[in-house]
Design a protein around this motif. Structure first.
Motif: not given
Length: 218
Positions: A113-116, A202-207, A210-213, A215-218
């Motif tokens: 249910g997490e959505e970003q 889009a992930c912005d290093c969210t935990w 991170r495993p699939v995308a 870490c590309c911190n804006h």
């Protein structure tokens, strides 16, 4: 439950026009920032929408399944272990003369249910890597937009770092008709790598992404 998540499967998703329209309509109802971005399109184009070419939404993305549920050490209290993550990028394209504007929604969600959501506008005249300006709603001035160094810069950096020269070459050679055609061409030539880079931006290093995308911190 592993602290070193392994990928079991990844699938490319290309939405039908109807599916893309439904998803954009859902986001329009839930995220009023999209309306702010759309209201700014005529100013970015330099003319009214009656004088512009407008394309229906297009969408693509990926679905990733981990071999076992994953819960990171930096997860918040109450977070649940994630098994699948989906990424979607939806774009509405507008063009007039040499101006090309795209209103984007990048969505990451999980089976728990997490959505970003990240919404933004890209504007260019030539689609060159350094010729794109990105805008987001301005939180300090409601109803206005402001420039951001964000999704596009993170995407380009990820392409160069992870996808090799083929993808960067495609960014130069893909047709410059509108944002939808350009990105669909890029996804077709680069496959899941460019989609993973879009998710990384889009992930912005969210935990949980991170495993699939990565870490590309804006």
């Amino acid at each position: 439950m592993s602290n070193t998540p392994l990928l079991a499967e990844e699938k490319l998703k290309v939405y039908s026009p109807e599916h893309a329209q439904r998803e954009m309509a859902r986001l329009d109802q839930s995220y009023e920032q999209l309306a702010v971005l759309r209201d700014a399109v005529p100013n970015l184009l330099g003319r009214s929408l009656d004088e512009a070419d407008i394309q229906e939404p297009v969408g693509f993305g990926a679905a990733w399944e981990l071999k076992e549920p994953y819960l990171a050490a930096d997860a918040r209290e109450g977070d649940r272990a994630v098994k699948t993550v989906e990424s979607t990028l939806i774009v509405n394209s507008y063009n007039a003369g040499q101006e090309h504007v795209g209103v984007f929604a990048s969505v990451l969600k999980t089976d728990t249910g997490e959505e970003q959501i990240d919404v933004f506008t890209l504007r260019t005249q030539d689609f060159l890597i350094d010729g794109v300006r990105e805008y987001i709603p301005d939180s300090a001035n409601p109803g206005s937009i402001t420039v951001r160094d964000g999704w596009w810069d993170a995407l380009v950096a990820c392409l160069g770092r992870n996808c090799g020269s083929v993808c960067l070459g495609a960014a130069l050679s893909c047709p410059k008709i509108n944002w939808a055609a350009f990105l669909l061409c890029l996804a077709g030539r680069c496959g899941l790598c460019v989609i993973r880079c879009g998710a990384c931006a889009a992930c912005d290093c969210t935990w949980w992404c991170r495993p699939v995308a990565g870490c590309c911190n804006h």
